[in-house]
Design an enzyme around this catalytic site. Sequence first.
Site, PDB file in Angstrom:
ATOM      1  N   ASP A   8      25.251  14.675  29.123  1.00 41.91           N
ATOM      2  CA  ASP A   8      25.999  13.796  30.017  1.00 41.91           C
ATOM      3  C   ASP A   8      25.801  12.146  29.550  1.00 41.91           C
ATOM      4  OD1 ASP A   8      27.418  13.161  32.509  1.00 41.91           O
ATOM      5  OD2 ASP A   8      25.608  12.985  33.759  1.00 41.91           O
ATOM      6  N   HIS A  28      33.088  11.430  23.595  1.00 43.72           N
ATOM      7  CA  HIS A  28      33.004  12.762  23.622  1.00 43.72           C
ATOM      8  C   HIS A  28      32.678  12.971  21.774  1.00 43.72           C
ATOM      9  CE1 HIS A  28      33.541  13.865  27.338  1.00 43.72           C
ATOM     10  NE2 HIS A  28      34.952  13.723  27.261  1.00 43.72           N
ATOM     11  N   LEU A  67      17.255  29.431  14.352  1.00 43.43           N
ATOM     12  CA  LEU A  67      17.497  28.820  15.701  1.00 43.43           C
ATOM     13  C   LEU A  67      18.604  29.310  16.379  1.00 43.43           C
ATOM     14  CD1 LEU A  67      17.249  26.532  17.984  1.00 43.43           C
ATOM     15  CD2 LEU A  67      18.628  25.327  16.599  1.00 43.43           C
ATOM     16  N   ARG A  89      20.463  15.997  38.615  1.00 43.72           N
ATOM     17  CA  ARG A  89      21.028  17.149  39.371  1.00 43.72           C
ATOM     18  C   ARG A  89      21.156  18.239  38.019  1.00 43.72           C
ATOM     19  NH1 ARG A  89      25.138  13.435  40.802  1.00 43.72           N
ATOM     20  NH2 ARG A  89      26.609  13.518  39.319  1.00 43.72           N
ATOM     21  N   GLU A 114      10.880  23.359  33.368  1.00 38.52           N
ATOM     22  CA  GLU A 114      10.406  21.969  33.482  1.00 38.52           C
ATOM     23  C   GLU A 114      11.613  21.254  33.462  1.00 38.52           C
ATOM     24  OE1 GLU A 114       7.352  21.173  34.437  1.00 38.52           O
ATOM     25  OE2 GLU A 114       6.959  23.220  34.391  1.00 38.52           O
TER      26      GLU A 114
END
Length: 246
Positions: free
Chosen positions: A18, A35, A129, A192, A205
């Site tokens: 964000d 972006h 990964l 949030r 977490e």
Amino acid sequence: MNATPDPNVPRHVAIVMDGNGRWARRRGQPRSFGHRAGQKAVREAVEFCLRRHVEALTLFAFSSENWRRPDDEVGALMELFLRALDREVEELHGNGVRVRFVGELAAFAEGIRTRMHAAMEKTRGNTALALNVCVNYGGRWDIVQAARRAALAVRNGELDAEALDEANIAPYFCLADSPPVDLLIRTGGERRISNFLLWQVAYAELYFTDTLWPDVDQAELERALEDYAGRERRFGLTGAQVARAS
């Protein structure tokens, strides 16, 4: 993967990326500029997870709600996807990264879907990964599609409705073959989850940072891991029970 994983390092990290728009606005630039700048932070996150032997990294790149953004921004994001797919996949493949796009992919234009599937096919055997890129994804959508698939299994006689519980519905969720999310990071100052991995982050977490996504670097990610290492993960037990088990 690590044969003996470090308990202080999460196996699965998820990130809500964000702050791109605010980062661009502070510089007097359009949101698309932010972006593009955020791509560098994606590379930083991938490199960091490879270096720290994190097994899975899941990024919230484009939510199902993002289609409601202005047409020019959505168009710029789609163009960015195309360029990133063309440019980044070879390097990811060379580093042993398995790329997977997670979400309702049918909503994307054919050209983007073709590149997504090609990237997934090319990297499917990699093990250094697991990089999950959530696009046109929402946590509620994930729950609905899992319920729909489970209902179909019941109808086909493959699943007993009376025996339905968390364990036997879990395989129908996205990322069912990944470790549970241990650490959820959100950048940009908001506190949030924003409909991201609602099922998968049940015991994660949570780490929130005010740093805007384009400014996230490996030092910022290291701070998140240091915070994670200081948490006591009890999973419903008492601290004394956890201490005895360890």
